[in-house]
Design a protein around this motif. Structure first.
Motif, PDB file in Angstrom:
ATOM      1  N   PRO A 209       6.699  -6.676  10.033  1.00 14.01           N
ATOM      2  CA  PRO A 209       5.252  -6.692  10.248  1.00 14.01           C
ATOM      3  C   PRO A 209       4.585  -5.510   9.543  1.00 14.01           C
ATOM      4  O   PRO A 209       5.180  -4.440   9.409  1.00 14.01           O
ATOM      5  N   ASP A 210       3.370  -5.694   9.124  1.00  8.30           N
ATOM      6  CA  ASP A 210       2.595  -4.636   8.475  1.00  8.30           C
ATOM      7  C   ASP A 210       1.982  -3.744   9.562  1.00  8.30           C
ATOM      8  O   ASP A 210       1.297  -4.242  10.453  1.00  8.30           O
ATOM      9  N   PRO A 211       2.223  -2.435   9.503  1.00 10.20           N
ATOM     10  CA  PRO A 211       1.653  -1.554  10.522  1.00 10.20           C
ATOM     11  C   PRO A 211       0.162  -1.262  10.329  1.00 10.20           C
ATOM     12  O   PRO A 211      -0.447  -0.626  11.185  1.00 10.20           O
ATOM     13  N   ALA A 212      -0.435  -1.744   9.257  1.00 10.09           N
ATOM     14  CA  ALA A 212      -1.855  -1.481   9.005  1.00 10.09           C
ATOM     15  C   ALA A 212      -2.694  -1.992  10.176  1.00 10.09           C
ATOM     16  O   ALA A 212      -2.532  -3.128  10.627  1.00 10.09           O
TER      17      ALA A 212
ATOM     18  N   HIS B  51       0.789  -1.228   0.000  1.00 11.10           N
ATOM     19  CA  HIS B  51       0.000   0.000   0.000  1.00 11.10           C
ATOM     20  C   HIS B  51       0.829   1.290   0.000  1.00 11.10           C
ATOM     21  O   HIS B  51       0.258   2.374  -0.142  1.00 11.10           O
ATOM     22  N   ASN B  52       2.139   1.171   0.159  1.00 10.14           N
ATOM     23  CA  ASN B  52       3.015   2.342   0.217  1.00 10.14           C
ATOM     24  C   ASN B  52       2.485   3.349   1.233  1.00 10.14           C
ATOM     25  O   ASN B  52       2.536   4.553   1.033  1.00 10.14           O
ATOM     26  N   ALA B  53       1.961   2.822   2.334  1.00  9.64           N
ATOM     27  CA  ALA B  53       1.361   3.675   3.361  1.00  9.64           C
ATOM     28  C   ALA B  53       2.003   3.483   4.729  1.00  9.64           C
ATOM     29  O   ALA B  53       1.642   4.174   5.671  1.00  9.64           O
TER      30      ALA B  53
ATOM     31  N   ALA C  28      -2.451   2.885  -1.198  1.00  5.89           N
ATOM     32  CA  ALA C  28      -3.580   3.416  -0.431  1.00  5.89           C
ATOM     33  C   ALA C  28      -3.814   4.868  -0.834  1.00  5.89           C
ATOM     34  O   ALA C  28      -3.035   5.453  -1.595  1.00  5.89           O
ATOM     35  N   ASP C  29      -4.851   5.444  -0.310  1.00  2.45           N
ATOM     36  CA  ASP C  29      -5.142   6.855  -0.577  1.00  2.45           C
ATOM     37  C   ASP C  29      -4.259   7.786   0.239  1.00  2.45           C
ATOM     38  O   ASP C  29      -3.917   8.875  -0.213  1.00  2.45           O
ATOM     39  N   THR C  30      -3.906   7.355   1.461  1.00  3.26           N
ATOM     40  CA  THR C  30      -3.108   8.193   2.362  1.00  3.26           C
ATOM     41  C   THR C  30      -2.114   7.323   3.130  1.00  3.26           C
ATOM     42  O   THR C  30      -2.265   6.105   3.204  1.00  3.26           O
ATOM     43  N   VAL C  31      -1.134   7.974   3.722  1.00  4.14           N
ATOM     44  CA  VAL C  31      -0.185   7.295   4.592  1.00  4.14           C
ATOM     45  C   VAL C  31      -0.896   6.988   5.913  1.00  4.14           C
ATOM     46  O   VAL C  31      -1.697   7.787   6.410  1.00  4.14           O
ATOM     47  N   ASN C  32      -0.620   5.834   6.460  1.00  2.00           N
ATOM     48  CA  ASN C  32      -1.199   5.377   7.719  1.00  2.00           C
ATOM     49  C   ASN C  32      -0.966   6.431   8.817  1.00  2.00           C
ATOM     50  O   ASN C  32       0.177   6.803   9.087  1.00  2.00           O
ATOM     51  N   PRO C  33      -2.026   6.913   9.474  1.00  3.99           N
ATOM     52  CA  PRO C  33      -1.872   7.946  10.512  1.00  3.99           C
ATOM     53  C   PRO C  33      -0.979   7.509  11.682  1.00  3.99           C
ATOM     54  O   PRO C  33      -0.252   8.339  12.245  1.00  3.99           O
TER      55      PRO C  33
ATOM     56  N   ILE D 284      10.643  13.363  12.216  1.00  2.00           N
ATOM     57  CA  ILE D 284      10.524  13.226  10.759  1.00  2.00           C
ATOM     58  C   ILE D 284       9.054  13.371  10.389  1.00  2.00           C
ATOM     59  O   ILE D 284       8.218  12.576  10.821  1.00  2.00           O
ATOM     60  N   ASP D 285       8.747  14.386   9.599  1.00  2.00           N
ATOM     61  CA  ASP D 285       7.365  14.667   9.218  1.00  2.00           C
ATOM     62  C   ASP D 285       7.080  14.093   7.830  1.00  2.00           C
ATOM     63  O   ASP D 285       7.622  14.564   6.836  1.00  2.00           O
ATOM     64  N   ILE D 286       6.226  13.079   7.785  1.00  2.00           N
ATOM     65  CA  ILE D 286       5.828  12.493   6.502  1.00  2.00           C
ATOM     66  C   ILE D 286       4.340  12.726   6.237  1.00  2.00           C
ATOM     67  O   ILE D 286       3.744  12.063   5.381  1.00  2.00           O
ATOM     68  N   SER D 287       3.764  13.669   6.930  1.00  2.00           N
ATOM     69  CA  SER D 287       2.322  13.916   6.821  1.00  2.00           C
ATOM     70  C   SER D 287       1.901  14.371   5.420  1.00  2.00           C
ATOM     71  O   SER D 287       0.747  14.168   5.032  1.00  2.00           O
ATOM     72  N   ALA D 288       2.793  14.964   4.657  1.00  2.00           N
ATOM     73  CA  ALA D 288       2.455  15.427   3.305  1.00  2.00           C
ATOM     74  C   ALA D 288       2.727  14.364   2.237  1.00  2.00           C
ATOM     75  O   ALA D 288       2.418  14.576   1.067  1.00  2.00           O
TER      76      ALA D 288
END
Length: 138
Positions: A103-106, A13-15, A43-48, A59-63
């Motif tokens: 592990p997948d953080p999803a 998902h590259n999230a 995915a539509d967005t990066v995992n919050p 490290i800010d990856i929010s954008a």
């Protein structure tokens, strides 16, 4: 390999994992290594929870926005590091491939994502040492 090696991190998902790995590599290696990430089904967005865990270490990856994995992305990279994308990652002769079993953080909370984040950091530090003269002091 080019004078400035390129690394592509790939997960489904590259999230999560690939976003954290790319962020760590960019943060720790600076401009010594070209860094990209992509997903086989982005995915539509990066995992919050991933955004929050990375923010905790400055490290800010929010954008960031998940990107679709393309054949060109793999063809133009030196090292492709997969993280659970299975057979979705194209294979090209002459490329170096690594598979990081993480592990997948999803669906996980920030506390669980911290462990994954820290494991990725250790893997990235080893990668930097392998590709360069070692980590730069920050």
């Amino acid at each position: 390999m080019n004078a400035r090696p390129s690394v592509l991190f790939v997960c489904v998902h590259n999230a999560g994992r690939s976003q954290m790995a790319a962020a760590w590599l960019s943060h720790l290696a600076g401009d010594r290594i070209e860094v990209r990430s992509a997903g086989s089904a982005p995915a539509d967005t990066v995992n919050p929870a991933v955004v929050a865990a990375m923010r905790e270490v400055g490290i800010d990856i929010s954008a960031n926005t998940p990107a679709l994995l393309t054949y060109d992305a793999v063809a133009t990279t030196d090292i492709c590091i997969t993280m659970g994308c299975g057979d979705a990652c194209p294979v090209f002769p002459g490329k170096r491939y690594l598979d990081w079993q993480l592990p997948d953080p999803a669906g996980q909370d920030v506390a669980s994502v911290r462990t994954i984040r820290d494991e990725i950091k250790a893997l990235v530090e080893a990668l930097i040492a392998d590709l360069t003269d070692g980590p730069q002091p920050r």
